[in-house]
Design an enzyme around this catalytic site. Sequence first.
Site, PDB file in Angstrom:
ATOM      1  N   TYR A   1       1.311   0.474  14.656  1.00  0.00           N
ATOM      2  CA  TYR A   1       0.282   0.246  13.648  1.00  0.00           C
ATOM      3  C   TYR A   1       0.682   0.829  12.307  1.00  0.00           C
ATOM      4  CZ  TYR A   1      -3.928   0.067  10.996  1.00  0.00           C
ATOM      5  OH  TYR A   1      -4.823  -0.205  10.002  1.00  0.00           O
TER       6      TYR A   1
ATOM      7  N   LYS B   1      -3.225  -3.196   8.199  1.00  0.00           N
ATOM      8  CA  LYS B   1      -3.262  -4.665   8.188  1.00  0.00           C
ATOM      9  C   LYS B   1      -2.422  -5.165   7.025  1.00  0.00           C
ATOM     10  CE  LYS B   1      -5.876  -6.441  11.470  1.00  0.00           C
ATOM     11  NZ  LYS B   1      -5.202  -7.230  12.488  1.00  0.00           N
TER      12      LYS B   1
ATOM     13  N   ASP C   1       0.890  -1.168   0.000  1.00  0.00           N
ATOM     14  CA  ASP C   1       0.000   0.000   0.000  1.00  0.00           C
ATOM     15  C   ASP C   1       0.921   1.209   0.000  1.00  0.00           C
ATOM     16  OD1 ASP C   1      -1.576   2.147   0.665  1.00  0.00           O
ATOM     17  OD2 ASP C   1      -2.571   1.192   2.365  1.00  0.00           O
TER      18      ASP C   1
HETATM   19  C1  F6R Z   1      -7.801  -0.725   7.828  1.00  0.00           C
HETATM   20  C2  F6R Z   1      -7.603   0.593   7.234  1.00  0.00           C
HETATM   21  C3  F6R Z   1      -8.568   1.668   7.520  1.00  0.00           C
HETATM   22  C4  F6R Z   1      -7.973   2.707   8.464  1.00  0.00           C
HETATM   23  C5  F6R Z   1      -8.990   3.799   8.826  1.00  0.00           C
HETATM   24  C6  F6R Z   1      -8.411   4.895   9.703  1.00  0.00           C
HETATM   25  O1  F6R Z   1      -6.785  -1.602   7.449  1.00  0.00           O
HETATM   26  O2  F6R Z   1      -6.630   0.825   6.540  1.00  0.00           O
HETATM   27  O3  F6R Z   1      -9.769   1.162   8.033  1.00  0.00           O
HETATM   28  O4  F6R Z   1      -7.496   2.091   9.624  1.00  0.00           O
HETATM   29  O5  F6R Z   1      -9.477   4.408   7.654  1.00  0.00           O
HETATM   30  O6  F6R Z   1      -7.267   5.383   9.114  1.00  0.00           O
HETATM   31  P1  F6R Z   1      -6.386   6.554   9.735  1.00  0.00           P
HETATM   32  O7  F6R Z   1      -6.001   6.141  11.144  1.00  0.00           O
HETATM   33  O8  F6R Z   1      -5.213   6.623   8.819  1.00  0.00           O
HETATM   34  O9  F6R Z   1      -7.224   7.788   9.735  1.00  0.00           O
HETATM   35 MG    MG Z   2      -4.098   2.096   3.230  1.00  0.00          MG
HETATM   36 MG    MG Z   3      -4.838  -2.438   2.119  1.00  0.00          MG
END
Ligand code: F6R
Ligand code: MG
Ligand code: MG
Length: 366
Positions: free
Chosen positions: A229, A232, A13
């Site tokens: 973090y 995933k 990603d």
């Molecule tokens: C799960 C994922 C999304 C983000 C969510 C919050 O793998 O990538 O669900 O965790 O959109 O993202 P942030 O913390 O970057 O605002």
């Molecule tokens: Mg992403």
């Molecule tokens: Mg992804």
Amino acid sequence: MATKITLTVIKADVGGYVGHATVHDILKQKAAEVLDDKGKGVLDDYHVTGVGDDLELIMTHRKGVDNEEVHKLAWDAFVAATQEAKKLKLYGAGQDLLSDSFSGNVRGMGPGVAEMEFVERPSEPVIIFMADKTEPGAWNFPLYKMFADPFNTAGLVIDPKMHAGFTFEVHDLMAKKRILFNCPEDIYDMLVFIGAPARFCVKSVYSRTLNEIAATSSTQRLSLIAGRYVGKDDPVCIVRCQSGMPAVGEALEPFAMPHLVAGWMRGSHNGPLMPVSVAHACPSRFDGPPRVVALGFQLAEGKLVGPVDFFADVAFDGARQMANELASYMRRLGPFEPHRLPLDEMEYTTMPEVVKKLENRFTEIE
Ligand code: F6R
Ligand code: MG
Ligand code: MG
């Protein structure tokens, strides 16, 4: 001696469009350009695609697994795509490239890798499974069904080349250990472990009759690598089909039942794994539900003939319908388990801060 071909899938990603939903076309174009320019003399063929916010590089070559040139090429493609992602201010640009420079192999540097080396059979059908918003253990259930469950795979009972079963290589991602299980005789022992997919993952599967690799998956856990973090792991898996391996339809069949996987919103929720076409691999509802795409190719002297986008088939409409119903059911549980993951499996947690804040309000129970 017949020369061996290597099928390598590397994904990362390197920037989401919009948020964490998809890969912008410019990133795919840029990655393809790099594989085209710098891949001459290295690759036999390649196919670039996107599943959710993951850029997927499917490559064939003669250089074996863990090859520095091939991994560097993929790294360069991700770096070039990251530059485009930064220009467009795409979300989380470069997020999976955990290091500033390449050091020999992409393993442990952020991108996910699944690769296998084999002699191309007279006809070599393969399926590349690619998932978004979930973790490597998501393959445990379908790989078990494909290679060990006669209710899924008729060949285990009636194909003489499959009847002896398959050997599963299972990795303990926490203890960093591996074990081989010979199925069918070891299935009860094996299920004790692979039923816990947050920790134990099926890395590869081997045919006991043909003495050949049949499947392999990516098993890195980004959070264990980065110590924080970083999203995933959105795993990939390669499955060889037919002639003593599962038929194409046996390899696809487990996905007719959208099993619950960990991931979805903030990498912290269980939800159904929905089989979709590339066009529908755009997780939107609550950043999901988690998706899986299956692209089929025939290999011809290293060329990737395809793809066939298998889950575009209307035969998977029922699975999608079931996944939508399961998604609605799970969503209604809101912040409660088992929709929300257990505390130690969540990718985000405010627990330490909240515990600290409430420290003085906790009193002993007599
Ligand atoms: C799960 C994922 C999304 C983000 C969510 C919050 O793998 O990538 O669900 O965790 O959109 O993202 P942030 O913390 O970057 O605002
Ligand atoms: Mg992403
Ligand atoms: Mg992804």
